[in-house]
Design a protein around this motif. Sequence first.
Motif, PDB file in Angstrom:
ATOM      1  N   LYS A   5      69.135  27.982  75.712  1.00 57.26           N
ATOM      2  CA  LYS A   5      67.827  27.760  76.331  1.00 57.26           C
ATOM      3  C   LYS A   5      66.915  27.242  75.237  1.00 57.26           C
ATOM      4  O   LYS A   5      66.887  27.795  74.141  1.00 57.26           O
ATOM      5  N   THR A   6      66.173  26.196  75.554  1.00 55.11           N
ATOM      6  CA  THR A   6      65.185  25.683  74.626  1.00 55.11           C
ATOM      7  C   THR A   6      63.819  26.015  75.190  1.00 55.11           C
ATOM      8  O   THR A   6      63.506  25.655  76.329  1.00 55.11           O
ATOM      9  N   LEU A   7      63.044  26.736  74.401  1.00 55.34           N
ATOM     10  CA  LEU A   7      61.719  27.182  74.807  1.00 55.34           C
ATOM     11  C   LEU A   7      60.700  26.518  73.901  1.00 55.34           C
ATOM     12  O   LEU A   7      60.977  26.262  72.728  1.00 55.34           O
ATOM     13  N   SER A   8      59.519  26.260  74.438  1.00 56.51           N
ATOM     14  CA  SER A   8      58.496  25.631  73.607  1.00 56.51           C
ATOM     15  C   SER A   8      57.117  26.094  74.031  1.00 56.51           C
ATOM     16  O   SER A   8      56.928  26.624  75.125  1.00 56.51           O
ATOM     17  N   VAL A   9      56.179  25.871  73.127  1.00 57.35           N
ATOM     18  CA  VAL A   9      54.780  26.166  73.405  1.00 57.35           C
ATOM     19  C   VAL A   9      53.929  25.115  72.696  1.00 57.35           C
ATOM     20  O   VAL A   9      54.248  24.693  71.589  1.00 57.35           O
ATOM     21  N   THR A  24      65.392  26.887  70.040  1.00 54.95           N
ATOM     22  CA  THR A  24      66.598  26.906  70.859  1.00 54.95           C
ATOM     23  C   THR A  24      67.335  28.214  70.607  1.00 54.95           C
ATOM     24  O   THR A  24      67.595  28.589  69.464  1.00 54.95           O
ATOM     25  N   LEU A  25      67.635  28.887  71.706  1.00 53.38           N
ATOM     26  CA  LEU A  25      68.321  30.176  71.667  1.00 53.38           C
ATOM     27  C   LEU A  25      69.729  29.979  72.223  1.00 53.38           C
ATOM     28  O   LEU A  25      69.891  29.367  73.283  1.00 53.38           O
ATOM     29  N   TYR A  26      70.727  30.478  71.514  1.00 49.37           N
ATOM     30  CA  TYR A  26      72.112  30.403  71.971  1.00 49.37           C
ATOM     31  C   TYR A  26      72.575  31.776  72.438  1.00 49.37           C
ATOM     32  O   TYR A  26      72.225  32.793  71.839  1.00 49.37           O
ATOM     33  N   GLN A  27      73.395  31.766  73.485  1.00 49.51           N
ATOM     34  CA  GLN A  27      74.016  33.008  73.935  1.00 49.51           C
ATOM     35  C   GLN A  27      75.213  33.275  73.029  1.00 49.51           C
ATOM     36  O   GLN A  27      76.150  32.469  72.957  1.00 49.51           O
ATOM     37  N   ARG A  28      75.163  34.397  72.317  1.00 47.20           N
ATOM     38  CA  ARG A  28      76.239  34.733  71.388  1.00 47.20           C
ATOM     39  C   ARG A  28      77.521  35.095  72.149  1.00 47.20           C
ATOM     40  O   ARG A  28      77.455  35.611  73.263  1.00 47.20           O
ATOM     41  N   PRO A  29      78.683  34.849  71.542  1.00 42.11           N
ATOM     42  CA  PRO A  29      79.942  35.228  72.192  1.00 42.11           C
ATOM     43  C   PRO A  29      79.938  36.719  72.547  1.00 42.11           C
ATOM     44  O   PRO A  29      79.537  37.560  71.737  1.00 42.11           O
TER      45      PRO A  29
END
Length: 130
Positions: free
Chosen positions: A5-9, A98-103
Amino acid sequence: MSNSKTLSVSVGRKPAEIYDFILDPENLPRWAPAFSQSAIKSGNEWKVESPDGLVTIRFVERNEFGVLDHWVTMPSGQVVLNPMRVIPNGDGSEVVFTLYQRPGMPDDKFEADAQMVASDLQTLKITFEG
């Protein structure tokens, strides 16, 4: 590939000002309180008290491109890359994370982490804009 997920402000301040603030991990508890309760320098890294326990953070070298990528070493020893940028947006800035879902990370934990990042980005905006 991991889910991401890419988050921004958008923040009404100059990119260099925001970049310098974020690059100093001592400021983490001010703008990222959901992630960091404290930050203590340890050599080239920072020890941070997080909801997941004591983690280590190491940022990329200072650069002219607004890149704030950083590696977080989890208590388990797993290393997580967090891509982050501050880019010009008119007279202000866009802060992108950008947040990655860890394994092995359950979907609900990934969603909770995304909410935490979104909350911290809003705190960053409030810190600069009041």
